[in-house]
Write a protein that holds these residues in place. Sequence first.
Motif, PDB file in Angstrom:
ATOM      1  N   GLY A  76       8.571   1.154  -0.016  1.00  0.00           N
ATOM      2  CA  GLY A  76       8.772   0.350   1.184  1.00  0.00           C
ATOM      3  C   GLY A  76       9.472   1.129   2.284  1.00  0.00           C
ATOM      4  N   LEU A  77      10.459   1.929   1.922  1.00  0.00           N
ATOM      5  CA  LEU A  77      11.139   2.768   2.917  1.00  0.00           C
ATOM      6  C   LEU A  77      10.176   3.767   3.534  1.00  0.00           C
ATOM      7  N   LEU A  78       9.295   4.329   2.713  1.00  0.00           N
ATOM      8  CA  LEU A  78       8.311   5.283   3.225  1.00  0.00           C
ATOM      9  C   LEU A  78       7.343   4.607   4.189  1.00  0.00           C
ATOM     10  N   VAL A  79       6.893   3.407   3.832  1.00  0.00           N
ATOM     11  CA  VAL A  79       5.991   2.652   4.708  1.00  0.00           C
ATOM     12  C   VAL A  79       6.693   2.325   6.028  1.00  0.00           C
ATOM     13  N   LEU A  84       9.635  -7.153   2.753  1.00  0.00           N
ATOM     14  CA  LEU A  84       9.530  -6.570   1.416  1.00  0.00           C
ATOM     15  C   LEU A  84      10.765  -6.881   0.573  1.00  0.00           C
ATOM     16  N   VAL A  85      11.937  -6.725   1.190  1.00  0.00           N
ATOM     17  CA  VAL A  85      13.173  -6.991   0.457  1.00  0.00           C
ATOM     18  C   VAL A  85      13.310  -8.486   0.172  1.00  0.00           C
ATOM     19  N   GLY A 108      -3.225  -9.096   0.722  1.00  0.00           N
ATOM     20  CA  GLY A 108      -1.949  -8.535   1.146  1.00  0.00           C
ATOM     21  C   GLY A 108      -1.694  -8.652   2.637  1.00  0.00           C
ATOM     22  N   THR A 109      -2.693  -8.365   3.462  1.00  0.00           N
ATOM     23  CA  THR A 109      -2.489  -8.455   4.905  1.00  0.00           C
ATOM     24  C   THR A 109      -2.300  -9.902   5.349  1.00  0.00           C
ATOM     25  N   ALA A 110      -3.001 -10.837   4.682  1.00  0.00           N
ATOM     26  CA  ALA A 110      -2.833 -12.256   5.017  1.00  0.00           C
ATOM     27  C   ALA A 110      -1.407 -12.706   4.701  1.00  0.00           C
ATOM     28  N   VAL A 111      -0.897 -12.317   3.537  1.00  0.00           N
ATOM     29  CA  VAL A 111       0.473 -12.687   3.169  1.00  0.00           C
ATOM     30  C   VAL A 111       1.472 -12.035   4.123  1.00  0.00           C
ATOM     31  N   ALA A 112       1.292 -10.743   4.392  1.00  0.00           N
ATOM     32  CA  ALA A 112       2.231 -10.026   5.260  1.00  0.00           C
ATOM     33  C   ALA A 112       2.263 -10.636   6.661  1.00  0.00           C
TER      34      ALA A 112
END
Length: 259
Positions: free
Chosen positions: A152-155, A98-99, A219-223
């Motif tokens: 992002g921190l929460l996730v 994410l960062v 999103g899941t494909a990119v991640a």
Amino acid sequence: MPVPRRNPFRELAGGVADLGRGFAVWGTSPRLMLLGAIPAAIVGLLFAGLLGGLVALLPGITAGMTPFADTWSPALAEALRTLLDVAILLVSGLLLVLVFTAVVLTVGDPFYERISRAVEQRLGDAPNEVEEPVLAGVLRAAGEGAVLAGAGLLVALVAFLVGLIPVAGTALAVAAGLVLGGRLLVLELTGTPFAARGLALRDRLRAVRGSRMRVLGFGTAVAALFLLPFAPVVLMPAAVAGATVLARTLLERTPTAEG
């Protein structure tokens, strides 16, 4: 206005196909995409060093977090610390992705604007560029970045806690990280085409809610691909191009976002 019912499997496949269309830009505009890969390569080297340092320090970190386990049997203590190792690596990997995306988009903003613009022009009906004062743009980007960083921190916290569940925790944490982290990546990557229309983060959120399954597929494909070694260098410009395709679909389905 109610959201129309769509075939969820077609929507998932459509999100993955949007990313595929982003990769196709490597074949039609290789020089432009190569420029987009340069910021990803530079930032990627830095983040690879950070990840390597974390892996080297991880045994000491988990031992410091679990001094009480020194009195346990060696097998039980090792099992606990291995579980923590995996959980920390999952959380760190998610946060780094994410960062990394946020930093690369900031550093390579001129390149990614050109990529997004080229995709818009190729698809037709490209928006007129919105002139935004530099200071206003910086403040807007900083505010949106802070919101996404907090999310992002929460996730990451959710993934960490899920990862501590015995046996199934690792698989569940990976799934949670890909789904939730992928959604945040979509919000980051679609920033350029939305900003080109004078739209802010709240508009992206509204548009994403209207096409959850398509966003999930993209999103899941990119991640998932971001977690592969060296993949982010090639993926970053393709993800920006694909996110532009996705953004156009989201905006077509959410006309109020442009009003």
